[in-house]
Write a protein that holds these residues in place. Structure first.
Motif, PDB file in Angstrom:
ATOM      1  N   ASN A   5      -7.189 -15.125  13.770  1.00 42.86           N
ATOM      2  CA  ASN A   5      -6.169 -15.771  12.948  1.00 42.86           C
ATOM      3  C   ASN A   5      -5.591 -14.837  11.882  1.00 42.86           C
ATOM      4  OD1 ASN A   5      -6.465 -18.158  14.317  1.00 42.86           O
ATOM      5  ND2 ASN A   5      -7.987 -18.967  12.907  1.00 42.86           N
ATOM      6  N   LEU A   6      -6.167 -13.671  11.709  1.00 48.63           N
ATOM      7  CA  LEU A   6      -5.675 -12.751  10.694  1.00 48.63           C
ATOM      8  C   LEU A   6      -4.385 -12.100  11.149  1.00 48.63           C
ATOM      9  CD1 LEU A   6      -9.003 -11.039   9.626  1.00 48.63           C
ATOM     10  CD2 LEU A   6      -7.781 -12.868   8.465  1.00 48.63           C
ATOM     11  N   GLN A   7      -3.519 -11.827  10.217  1.00 50.48           N
ATOM     12  CA  GLN A   7      -2.235 -11.240  10.537  1.00 50.48           C
ATOM     13  C   GLN A   7      -1.999 -10.024   9.649  1.00 50.48           C
ATOM     14  OE1 GLN A   7       0.640 -14.317  10.557  1.00 50.48           O
ATOM     15  NE2 GLN A   7       2.220 -13.059  11.472  1.00 50.48           N
ATOM     16  N   PRO A   8      -1.531  -8.924  10.223  1.00 55.02           N
ATOM     17  CA  PRO A   8      -1.227  -7.749   9.388  1.00 55.02           C
ATOM     18  C   PRO A   8      -0.141  -8.084   8.366  1.00 55.02           C
ATOM     19  CG  PRO A   8      -1.118  -7.201  11.727  1.00 55.02           C
ATOM     20  CD  PRO A   8      -1.247  -8.681  11.627  1.00 55.02           C
ATOM     21  N   ARG A   9      -0.211  -7.411   7.220  1.00 59.51           N
ATOM     22  CA  ARG A   9       0.757  -7.622   6.150  1.00 59.51           C
ATOM     23  C   ARG A   9       1.392  -6.296   5.770  1.00 59.51           C
ATOM     24  NH1 ARG A   9      -3.551  -9.279   2.534  1.00 59.51           N
ATOM     25  NH2 ARG A   9      -4.708  -8.397   4.224  1.00 59.51           N
ATOM     26  N   ARG A  10       2.470  -6.398   5.027  1.00 57.18           N
ATOM     27  CA  ARG A  10       3.175  -5.227   4.493  1.00 57.18           C
ATOM     28  C   ARG A  10       3.319  -5.389   3.004  1.00 57.18           C
ATOM     29  NH1 ARG A  10       8.858  -4.661   6.916  1.00 57.18           N
ATOM     30  NH2 ARG A  10       8.704  -2.604   6.018  1.00 57.18           N
ATOM     31  N   ALA A  76      -7.719  -6.321   6.066  1.00 56.64           N
ATOM     32  CA  ALA A  76      -7.712  -5.717   4.727  1.00 56.64           C
ATOM     33  C   ALA A  76      -7.903  -6.798   3.669  1.00 56.64           C
ATOM     34  CB  ALA A  76      -6.388  -4.988   4.487  1.00 56.64           C
ATOM     35  N   PRO A  77      -8.502  -6.426   2.523  1.00 56.87           N
ATOM     36  CA  PRO A  77      -8.616  -7.401   1.431  1.00 56.87           C
ATOM     37  C   PRO A  77      -7.230  -7.909   1.029  1.00 56.87           C
ATOM     38  CG  PRO A  77      -9.879  -5.422   0.934  1.00 56.87           C
ATOM     39  CD  PRO A  77      -9.071  -5.133   2.170  1.00 56.87           C
ATOM     40  N   PRO A  78      -7.146  -9.123   0.532  1.00 56.18           N
ATOM     41  CA  PRO A  78      -5.837  -9.631   0.114  1.00 56.18           C
ATOM     42  C   PRO A  78      -5.255  -8.801  -1.034  1.00 56.18           C
ATOM     43  CG  PRO A  78      -7.584 -11.238  -0.328  1.00 56.18           C
ATOM     44  CD  PRO A  78      -8.216 -10.064   0.324  1.00 56.18           C
ATOM     45  N   VAL A  79      -3.968  -8.570  -0.961  1.00 54.94           N
ATOM     46  CA  VAL A  79      -3.242  -7.805  -1.981  1.00 54.94           C
ATOM     47  C   VAL A  79      -2.070  -8.666  -2.432  1.00 54.94           C
ATOM     48  CG1 VAL A  79      -1.850  -5.753  -2.408  1.00 54.94           C
ATOM     49  CG2 VAL A  79      -3.924  -5.580  -1.025  1.00 54.94           C
ATOM     50  N   ARG A 127       2.855  -0.193  -9.251  1.00 46.18           N
ATOM     51  CA  ARG A 127       2.461  -1.532  -8.790  1.00 46.18           C
ATOM     52  C   ARG A 127       3.057  -1.878  -7.437  1.00 46.18           C
ATOM     53  NH1 ARG A 127      -1.559  -3.684 -11.976  1.00 46.18           N
ATOM     54  NH2 ARG A 127      -1.354  -2.711 -14.008  1.00 46.18           N
ATOM     55  N   VAL A 128       2.393  -2.824  -6.754  1.00 43.60           N
ATOM     56  CA  VAL A 128       2.955  -3.485  -5.580  1.00 43.60           C
ATOM     57  C   VAL A 128       4.030  -4.427  -6.103  1.00 43.60           C
ATOM     58  CG1 VAL A 128       2.491  -5.170  -3.760  1.00 43.60           C
ATOM     59  CG2 VAL A 128       0.840  -3.331  -4.214  1.00 43.60           C
ATOM     60  N   LEU A 129       5.211  -4.344  -5.519  1.00 47.79           N
ATOM     61  CA  LEU A 129       6.309  -5.213  -5.950  1.00 47.79           C
ATOM     62  C   LEU A 129       6.434  -6.463  -5.098  1.00 47.79           C
ATOM     63  CD1 LEU A 129       9.041  -2.536  -6.621  1.00 47.79           C
ATOM     64  CD2 LEU A 129       7.499  -3.622  -8.260  1.00 47.79           C
ATOM     65  N   LYS A 130       6.181  -6.308  -3.809  1.00 46.66           N
ATOM     66  CA  LYS A 130       6.422  -7.425  -2.891  1.00 46.66           C
ATOM     67  C   LYS A 130       5.498  -7.297  -1.692  1.00 46.66           C
ATOM     68  CE  LYS A 130       9.380 -10.717  -1.505  1.00 46.66           C
ATOM     69  NZ  LYS A 130       9.477 -11.980  -2.163  1.00 46.66           N
ATOM     70  N   THR A 131       4.876  -8.394  -1.296  1.00 47.82           N
ATOM     71  CA  THR A 131       4.060  -8.434  -0.088  1.00 47.82           C
ATOM     72  C   THR A 131       4.668  -9.430   0.888  1.00 47.82           C
ATOM     73  OG1 THR A 131       2.629 -10.136  -1.026  1.00 47.82           O
ATOM     74  CG2 THR A 131       1.925  -7.847  -1.308  1.00 47.82           C
ATOM     75  N   SER A 132       4.384  -9.228   2.165  1.00 48.38           N
ATOM     76  CA  SER A 132       4.865 -10.163   3.183  1.00 48.38           C
ATOM     77  C   SER A 132       4.029 -10.000   4.439  1.00 48.38           C
ATOM     78  CB  SER A 132       6.344  -9.916   3.510  1.00 48.38           C
ATOM     79  OG  SER A 132       6.505  -8.733   4.254  1.00 48.38           O
ATOM     80  N   LEU A 133       4.138 -10.970   5.329  1.00 48.78           N
ATOM     81  CA  LEU A 133       3.536 -10.816   6.644  1.00 48.78           C
ATOM     82  C   LEU A 133       4.326  -9.764   7.402  1.00 48.78           C
ATOM     83  CD1 LEU A 133       2.851 -14.530   7.613  1.00 48.78           C
ATOM     84  CD2 LEU A 133       1.218 -12.835   6.787  1.00 48.78           C
TER      85      LEU A 133
END
Length: 149
Positions: A5-10, A76-79, A127-133
């Motif tokens: 169920n895990l999905q890669p993120r960007r 990966a750990p949540p970001v 910093r990380v500005l934006k995360t998404s699937l």
């Protein structure tokens, strides 16, 4: 947790900010990453080489700093937006400058080794500005990644 169920993120963000001293007294100058590969560097957790959590898919210098886009592994750990970023490097060229508010090391030419998600970045503005699937297809940076700048 079911790994299926895990999905890669960007994510998109800034690993370095130009012309602002960090907590260690270093100032990264525009052009310092001119030799850096434009993709393929490892994304690490807390600079731990044993904890690779993804890859840098794109990086470039702009007027603000070193802008990065990364793909994180599904496990990966949540970001979150606002997470700290940092980078590992070797100095090729630097000089010491004295200013009214202290002595600094200007980083002029660097070998970029890795980018990391960190709890306490040396450069508080990195910093990380934006995360998404991870999207089905495409490339480049996430739309809206400069929100909050």
């Amino acid at each position: 947790m079911n790994v299926g169920n895990l999905q890669p993120r960007r994510f998109a963000g800034y690993a370095a900010i130009f012309d602002h001293p960090d907590r260690g007294g270093d100032i990264v100058r525009k052009g310092a990453f001119g030799r850096a590969a434009k993709a393929g560097l490892p994304l690490l957790w807390q600079h731990d080489r044993a904890r690779r959590i993804g890859f840098i898919e794109r990086l470039e210098e702009d007027d603000r700093g070193l802008r990065v886009g990364a793909t994180m592994d599904a496990d990966a750990p949540p970001v979150a937006d606002g997470a700290g970023l940092s980078f590992g490097y070797r100095v090729r060229d630097a000089r010491t400058v004295k200013k009214a508010n202290g002595t600094y090391r200007e980083l002029i030419d660097l070998d970029l080794i890795e980018v990391s998600i960190v709890n306490h970045p040396m450069q508080p503005l990195a910093r990380v500005l934006k995360t998404s699937l991870l999207p089905q297809a495409g490339g480049g940076f996430i739309q809206g990644e400069t929100d909050g700048l």
